[in-house]
Scaffold this motif. Structure first.
Motif, PDB file in Angstrom:
ATOM      1  N   LEU A 267      38.644  37.165  34.669  1.00 44.18           N
ATOM      2  CA  LEU A 267      38.771  35.767  34.064  1.00 44.18           C
ATOM      3  C   LEU A 267      37.518  35.063  34.196  1.00 44.18           C
ATOM      4  O   LEU A 267      36.882  35.458  35.259  1.00 44.18           O
ATOM      5  N   PRO A 268      37.125  33.984  33.450  1.00 46.27           N
ATOM      6  CA  PRO A 268      35.947  32.967  33.991  1.00 46.27           C
ATOM      7  C   PRO A 268      36.285  32.380  35.132  1.00 46.27           C
ATOM      8  O   PRO A 268      37.613  32.110  35.812  1.00 46.27           O
ATOM      9  N   ASN A 269      35.277  31.901  36.088  1.00 50.36           N
ATOM     10  CA  ASN A 269      35.547  31.406  37.318  1.00 50.36           C
ATOM     11  C   ASN A 269      36.529  30.339  37.359  1.00 50.36           C
ATOM     12  O   ASN A 269      37.309  30.685  38.243  1.00 50.36           O
ATOM     13  N   SER A 270      36.601  29.311  36.646  1.00 55.89           N
ATOM     14  CA  SER A 270      37.688  28.412  36.817  1.00 55.89           C
ATOM     15  C   SER A 270      38.863  28.710  36.593  1.00 55.89           C
ATOM     16  O   SER A 270      39.983  28.493  37.208  1.00 55.89           O
ATOM     17  N   ALA A 271      39.212  29.641  35.406  1.00 53.53           N
ATOM     18  CA  ALA A 271      40.515  30.354  35.076  1.00 53.53           C
ATOM     19  C   ALA A 271      41.007  31.243  36.371  1.00 53.53           C
ATOM     20  O   ALA A 271      42.187  31.448  36.844  1.00 53.53           O
ATOM     21  N   PHE A 272      40.098  31.808  37.234  1.00 53.76           N
ATOM     22  CA  PHE A 272      40.126  32.657  38.237  1.00 53.76           C
ATOM     23  C   PHE A 272      40.871  31.886  39.538  1.00 53.76           C
ATOM     24  O   PHE A 272      41.751  32.146  39.814  1.00 53.76           O
ATOM     25  N   VAL A 273      40.122  30.830  39.635  1.00 51.84           N
ATOM     26  CA  VAL A 273      40.561  29.965  40.754  1.00 51.84           C
ATOM     27  C   VAL A 273      42.020  29.520  40.467  1.00 51.84           C
ATOM     28  O   VAL A 273      42.948  29.277  41.464  1.00 51.84           O
ATOM     29  N   GLU A 274      42.188  28.783  39.266  1.00 53.90           N
ATOM     30  CA  GLU A 274      43.823  28.723  38.676  1.00 53.90           C
ATOM     31  C   GLU A 274      44.715  29.632  39.188  1.00 53.90           C
ATOM     32  O   GLU A 274      45.746  29.476  39.423  1.00 53.90           O
ATOM     33  N   TRP A 275      44.189  30.784  38.493  1.00 53.99           N
ATOM     34  CA  TRP A 275      45.052  32.199  38.716  1.00 53.99           C
ATOM     35  C   TRP A 275      45.687  32.309  40.000  1.00 53.99           C
ATOM     36  O   TRP A 275      46.723  32.514  40.367  1.00 53.99           O
ATOM     37  N   VAL A 276      44.660  32.427  41.104  1.00 53.11           N
ATOM     38  CA  VAL A 276      44.741  32.728  42.331  1.00 53.11           C
ATOM     39  C   VAL A 276      45.800  31.573  43.273  1.00 53.11           C
ATOM     40  O   VAL A 276      46.642  31.895  43.853  1.00 53.11           O
ATOM     41  N   ARG A 277      45.588  30.431  42.645  1.00 59.87           N
ATOM     42  CA  ARG A 277      46.417  29.268  43.209  1.00 59.87           C
ATOM     43  C   ARG A 277      47.689  29.362  42.984  1.00 59.87           C
ATOM     44  O   ARG A 277      48.530  29.393  43.786  1.00 59.87           O
ATOM     45  N   ARG A 278      48.001  29.678  41.390  1.00 59.81           N
ATOM     46  CA  ARG A 278      49.362  29.862  41.108  1.00 59.81           C
ATOM     47  C   ARG A 278      50.196  31.213  41.568  1.00 59.81           C
ATOM     48  O   ARG A 278      51.222  31.231  42.206  1.00 59.81           O
TER      49      ARG A 278
END
Ligand code: C2E
Ligand code: MG
Ligand code: MG
Ligand code: MG
Length: 285
Positions: A267-278
């Motif tokens: 995933l692109p960086n920002s989507a990756f951060v969101e994914w890990v949070r969820r």
């Protein structure tokens, strides 16, 4: 007549050859432009690696994509070979490593608790005499602790050269950097060689992931790699995990880590951060 046909074939052949060579040169020139003038076109995506014991995200693999100005997104298999042939892999590799370290540090600042970031390096990079110093310089410049960086080296790259590669890997490992053998199982390294190499982890190539319960041969391969690794005190990362069936098989056989579309694509960086949070929220409930 036969002569004519021969001549035509010859012309056809040279024209093909020329157009392939021209095409190749165009890619190389364009890549040079991107790396020197627009490095932001070379975007680093991240794929989570899951700790199969806790279910939490332990780490991420950095995978580069070329976001071309004409709108196409080009995958690494299409331009890494050109980068290696032209030496452009050196600035490209440094760009990916720097960006990965910076993004990892940002994740930490934002409260994501990942253990490390895994970055692919090619044999061309490892064989350069300044690889160790260049890598050290990026660690110092970004401030990432060496233990938080893992370098992935393919099994084939490890077999290219005995001494130079083993030596630089040992130097890096001495500094605390982790080393993983990528695409393990595709390169026929001997067990003796495996034991003598400075390595912390094996990444089982995704071609070894069994499709289903019927694939008996594949099961034998996976379980033997896992027991071999455990005897050598190495952790194993399973690549290309796409089904629950595969994840359960890995857990049953005490594989430590997994990555694949079952969890998330890169995933692109920002989507990756969101994914890990969820993912972290889900795991905590
Ligand atoms: P790799 O290091 O073995 O990376 C794993 C590849 O498998 C990635 O392809 C990833 O997107 C893909 N993948 C992940 N999960 C799954 C899955 O569940 N199923 C399937 N079918 N595929 C999955 P990608 O991103 O196209 O990268 C291809 C190769 O390009 C990498 O293989 C690596 O060797 C190379 N590469 C990528 N980024 C870099 C880089 O920054 N530097 C260097 N030197 N090589 C890179
Ligand atoms: Mg890799
Ligand atoms: Mg791999
Ligand atoms: Mg691969």
């Amino acid at each position: 007549r036969a002569k004519d046909t021969g001549k035509n074939n010859y012309q056809f052949y040279t024209r093909q050859l020329t157009s392939n060579a021209v095409q190749k040169m165009e890619v190389e020139l364009d890549l040079r432009r991107a790396i020197t003038e627009a490095p932001e076109e070379l975007e680093v995506f991240y794929q989570p690696q899951i700790n199969l014991v806790t279910g939490m995200v332990s780490s991420a693999e950095a995978l580069v994509r070329w976001q071309h100005p004409d709108g196409k997104r080009i995958g690494p298999d299409e331009f890494i070979p050109a980068a290696e042939n032209t030496g452009l892999i050196i600035p490209l590799g440094q760009h990916v490593l720097r960006q990965s370290c910076l993004d990892f540090l940002n994740w930490q600042r934002e409260g994501l608790e990942l253990e490390r970031i895994c970055v692919n390096v090619s044999a061309v990079q490892l064989l350069r005499s300044s690889f160790y110093e260049d890598t050290q310089a990026i660690l110092q410049e970004t401030g990432i602790p060496p233990e938080a960086l893992e370098l992935e080296v393919t099994e084939t790259a490890l077999m290219k050269d005995d001494e130079t590669v083993a030596h630089v890997l040992a130097q890096l490992q001495d500094k605390g950097i982790q080393i993983a053998i990528d695409d393990f199982g595709t390169g026929y390294s001997s067990l003796g060689r495996l034991q003598s190499l400075p390595v912390d982890r094996l990444k089982i190539d995704r071609s070894f992931m069994p499709e289903d319960a019927q694939a008996h041969g594949d099961h034998a391969l996976i379980t033997s790699v896992l027991s071999l690794a455990s005897n050598l005190n190495l952790e194993v990362v399973a690549e290309g995990v796409e089904t629950e069936y595969q994840a359960e098989l890995l857990i049953r056989n005490r594989c430590q880590l997994a990555q694949g579309y079952l969890y998330s694509p890169p995933l692109p960086n920002s989507a990756f951060v969101e994914w890990v949070r969820r993912h972290t929220e889900v795991m905590q409930f």
